[in-house]
Design an enzyme around this catalytic site. Structure first.
Site, PDB file in Angstrom:
ATOM      1  N   ASP A 123     -10.162 -24.925 -38.573  1.00  0.00           N
ATOM      2  CA  ASP A 123     -10.219 -26.628 -38.233  1.00  0.00           C
ATOM      3  C   ASP A 123     -11.446 -27.090 -38.364  1.00  0.00           C
ATOM      4  O   ASP A 123     -11.195 -28.213 -38.704  1.00  0.00           O
ATOM      5  CB  ASP A 123      -9.966 -26.646 -36.802  1.00  0.00           C
ATOM      6  N   GLN A 130      -4.899 -25.510 -29.933  1.00  0.00           N
ATOM      7  CA  GLN A 130      -4.281 -26.787 -30.231  1.00  0.00           C
ATOM      8  C   GLN A 130      -4.911 -27.623 -28.845  1.00  0.00           C
ATOM      9  O   GLN A 130      -5.026 -27.279 -27.809  1.00  0.00           O
ATOM     10  CB  GLN A 130      -2.859 -26.738 -30.049  1.00  0.00           C
ATOM     11  N   LYS A 146       2.874 -26.105 -37.869  1.00  0.00           N
ATOM     12  CA  LYS A 146       1.856 -25.397 -38.401  1.00  0.00           C
ATOM     13  C   LYS A 146       2.522 -24.036 -38.566  1.00  0.00           C
ATOM     14  O   LYS A 146       2.208 -23.364 -39.691  1.00  0.00           O
ATOM     15  CB  LYS A 146       0.604 -25.295 -37.574  1.00  0.00           C
TER      16      LYS A 146
END
Length: 290
Positions: free
Chosen positions: A121, A98, A54
């Site tokens: 997200d 995460q 990422k």
């Protein structure tokens, strides 16, 4: 008939080039650089790999990015303070924590602490609610990527029988909501199958578009697929290693057999996977543009 391949790697590259161009335009016209903060707790190898990917992608696209790597025994309140710090930081437009988190940290509490307008997200209940009622929202990255794959591959979704195998909060439920919206690239008639569905094959054989996120290798076989259907395989399952130690990956669909029945299919790897990080970057760009 051998199905054509819907190659997520190629579609992702196309979208990333668009993101890069729009990022340069945003910088030139408004002096804004999209900013992404990623937070990693602990040293799980898979999580480290995802976060590195990422960050690497963010840099390649010209984003400003910050990486926070925290001890596995960090106090929950300290993590929440860090999230709030980036909520207040005007240079940061997207925040990603995460997953999974250590057991002593309440995952929902952390995800819900992220400002919904920086929740790239798409997991915050505010964004989930906006998605369900068809309002502008950050869409969860994998389902968003699936929709883009269908659109950019020229698959007609309007009025199509779309069957999903799997009801997870990450893929099954959100892609169902996205695809039944009254919108371009949607307007499908949606059925969700799951572990308690009776006679799953009766449902999957009706599908013009079949999306499989079952979490089980080769769960969908050729006899479960309607001739000419479009098949999107979300699964990634390790079934062994080569002599060189490389992982052998297969999807949730029996690829070789189903490829002879379907009109189009995604490979594993190289199908849905490359789209997920790409859509995360698109969400971050859109946050900066707002």
């Amino acid at each position: 008939m051998t199905a054509r391949l819907i190659k997520g790697k190629e579609i992702a590259a196309q979208i990333r080039e668009e993101i890069k161009q729009n990022t340069e335009k945003l910088k030139a016209e408004r002096g804004i650089t999209p900013g992404l903060a990623t937070i990693l707790i602990g040293e799980d190898p898979a999580s480290q790999s995802y976060v590195r990917a990422k960050q690497k992608t963010a840099h390649e696209l010209g984003f400003f990015s910050v990486q926070e790597t925290l001890s596995v025994d960090i106090d929950e309140n300290e993590l929440l303070k860090l999230v709030d710090k980036y909520n207040q930081d005007e240079k940061i437009h997207g925040i990603l924590v995460q997953l999974p988190l250590p057991k002593h940290i309440d995952e929902n509490k952390v995800l819900y602490a992220i400002d919904p307008d920086k929740d790239v997200d798409g997991f915050h209940p505010v964004n989930v609610g906006r998605m369900v009622i068809g309002k502008p929202a950050f869409l969860p990255c994998t389902p968003y990527g699936i929709q883009q794959m269908l659109i950019r591959s020229g698959v007609e979704t309007e009025g199509a029988e779309l069957v999903i195998v799997g009801r997870s909060n990450i893929v099954g439920k959100p892609i169902a909501n996205i695809m039944l919206q009254k919108a371009d690239g949607a307007n499908a008639t949606v059925t969700i199958c799951h572990t308690r569905t009776r006679n799953i094959a009766e449902h999957t054989r009706r599908a013009d578009i079949l999306i499989v996120a079952a979490g089980k290798a080769k769960a969908v076989t050729a006899d479960m697929v309607k001739p000419g259907a479009v098949v999107i395989d979300v699964g990634v399952n390790e079934v062994g290693r080569t002599k060189e130690g490389k992982r052998i990956l297969v999807g949730d669909v029996d690829f070789e057999a189903v490829r002879e029945v379907a009109s189009a299919i995604t490979p594993v790897p190289g199908g849905v996977g490359p789209m997920t990080i790409t859509m995360l970057m698109l969400n971050t760009l859109q946050s900066a543009q707002r």
